[in-house]
Design a protein around this motif. Sequence first.
Motif, PDB file in Angstrom:
ATOM      1  N   ASP A  54       0.840  -1.205   0.000  1.00  0.00           N
ATOM      2  CA  ASP A  54       0.000   0.000   0.000  1.00  0.00           C
ATOM      3  C   ASP A  54       0.873   1.253   0.000  1.00  0.00           C
ATOM      4  OD1 ASP A  54      -2.257  -1.547   0.093  1.00  0.00           O
ATOM      5  OD2 ASP A  54      -2.534  -1.364   2.253  1.00  0.00           O
ATOM      6  N   ALA A  55       1.911   1.244   0.833  1.00  0.00           N
ATOM      7  CA  ALA A  55       2.790   2.411   0.956  1.00  0.00           C
ATOM      8  C   ALA A  55       3.518   2.682  -0.359  1.00  0.00           C
ATOM      9  CB  ALA A  55       3.801   2.205   2.081  1.00  0.00           C
ATOM     10  N   GLN A  74       2.593   1.858  -3.362  1.00  0.00           N
ATOM     11  CA  GLN A  74       1.684   2.359  -4.397  1.00  0.00           C
ATOM     12  C   GLN A  74       1.511   3.880  -4.259  1.00  0.00           C
ATOM     13  OE1 GLN A  74      -2.666   1.832  -6.551  1.00  0.00           O
ATOM     14  NE2 GLN A  74      -2.300   0.562  -4.742  1.00  0.00           N
ATOM     15  N   GLY A  75       1.190   4.333  -3.047  1.00  0.00           N
ATOM     16  CA  GLY A  75       1.023   5.768  -2.839  1.00  0.00           C
ATOM     17  C   GLY A  75       2.297   6.541  -3.142  1.00  0.00           C
ATOM     18  N   GLU A  76       3.429   5.965  -2.732  1.00  0.00           N
ATOM     19  CA  GLU A  76       4.721   6.629  -2.933  1.00  0.00           C
ATOM     20  C   GLU A  76       5.019   6.809  -4.434  1.00  0.00           C
ATOM     21  OE1 GLU A  76       6.221   8.068  -0.661  1.00  0.00           O
ATOM     22  OE2 GLU A  76       8.279   8.392  -1.320  1.00  0.00           O
ATOM     23  N   PHE A  96       2.892   7.329  -6.827  1.00  0.00           N
ATOM     24  CA  PHE A  96       2.116   8.467  -7.313  1.00  0.00           C
ATOM     25  C   PHE A  96       2.690   9.786  -6.795  1.00  0.00           C
ATOM     26  CE2 PHE A  96      -1.093   5.047  -7.771  1.00  0.00           C
ATOM     27  CZ  PHE A  96      -1.307   5.183  -9.132  1.00  0.00           C
ATOM     28  N   ARG A  97       3.185   9.785  -5.555  1.00  0.00           N
ATOM     29  CA  ARG A  97       3.787  10.992  -5.002  1.00  0.00           C
ATOM     30  C   ARG A  97       5.040  11.380  -5.791  1.00  0.00           C
ATOM     31  NH1 ARG A  97       7.617  12.956  -2.292  1.00  0.00           N
ATOM     32  NH2 ARG A  97       8.682  10.949  -2.099  1.00  0.00           N
ATOM     33  N   ALA A 103      -1.949   4.669 -12.929  1.00  0.00           N
ATOM     34  CA  ALA A 103      -3.159   4.269 -12.193  1.00  0.00           C
ATOM     35  C   ALA A 103      -3.919   3.184 -12.952  1.00  0.00           C
ATOM     36  CB  ALA A 103      -4.054   5.478 -11.943  1.00  0.00           C
TER      37      ALA A 103
END
Lengths: 200, 200
Positions: free
Chosen positions: A27-28, A30-32, A34-35, A56
């Motif tokens: 999860d981390a 994936q978000g990272e 995009f960041r 995405a």
Amino acid sequence: MDDDDLRRGRPTTHKAYGEATAILVGDALQGEAFRVLATAPDIDAELRVRLIEVLARAAGWQGMVGGQHLDIAGADDVREIHDRKTGALLAASVEAGAIVGGADATAVAAFRTFGSELGWLFQLVDDLLDEVGTDEELGKPSGSDRRHDKRTAVATHGGVDGLRTTVEEQRDVCLRLALGLPNDGGALGSIVEYIAARDR
Amino acid sequence: MDDDDLRRGRPTTHKAYGEATAILVGDALQGEAFRVLATAPDIDAELRVRLIEVLARAAGWQGMVGGQHLDIAGADDVREIHDRKTGALLAASVEAGAIVGGADATAVAAFRTFGSELGWLFQLVDDLLDEVGTDEELGKPSGSDRRHDKRTAVATHGGVDGLRTTVEEQRDVCLRLALGLPNDGGALGSIVEYIAARDR
């Protein structure tokens, strides 16, 4: 350890740190991802949002997540599953390079198609190595995918010999596509050869 | 069913469709959120990448994922855990509105602080309702968080009466912050009252 607990000779995250932590790390990351794209220096914001959309779709239900769902739901179409599980992210990474490089829409589509076919080549070689590679080369016990009843390409391509032929045909598909790209595909042709010839 | 299997009176996704599918749905929704932001119509690309960065930090290791990790690792700081697990996403949603509305950096920071404190108020009320609410109101058996030994605010605020006082104090903190925002916080004050008074 179970076969599923090794990748490239090392314990998987879920084995080394536990299931819950492994899921959180995914999860981390994936978000990272995009960041990192959102804040990429020296890339116009208009291009950054395009890259984010591409990633995405590749990672999400349209791509990797959808492929994983088809896999656990027991779908039969091996190509469809792998196009989405692994091919989508590989196609996206090639497409992203084309976007950042300023390619027009036609060229971006051609790079994307190349990436998708390259992903399929990678998967075919993966399935072949799962049958013929040594444990040491693979970093996991050979045959583990088949023993786990994963839907591999070996079964659908007439065994190992048939699969070898399919790998060569798919390598040629990729090489032709590479030559159709701007600048004859640059270094992409040698990446095709590398993937086709890899033994681990 | 176990207490953990109900939310708002309905079976959780992991109960209704299985653990693997529930995890995939979470992965899919995370990617989809970034895709929606990346392709949002009528918002300048420069603002869209800012929104994506805000969401990525709130959802990722800096926020929700990090808070969940602290929780399963058994960290003691209830406020820190909830600031990250639930407060970060609530603060991000308020901050996002400020960004889209064209607020300057000072105002964006003020909206963010308000959102973070509002998230804490929400959590305090949640913990209070877990103790005093009825099963019917909650949609899950009351006391389930405490029985599952989750670190709730009740234990650290001198029981139910102490927690009621803390809720009122936190409501006042939020109302003061709202009044310090542009346009006296607009409708945000009534959202504070709504959250402080909710009984389900």
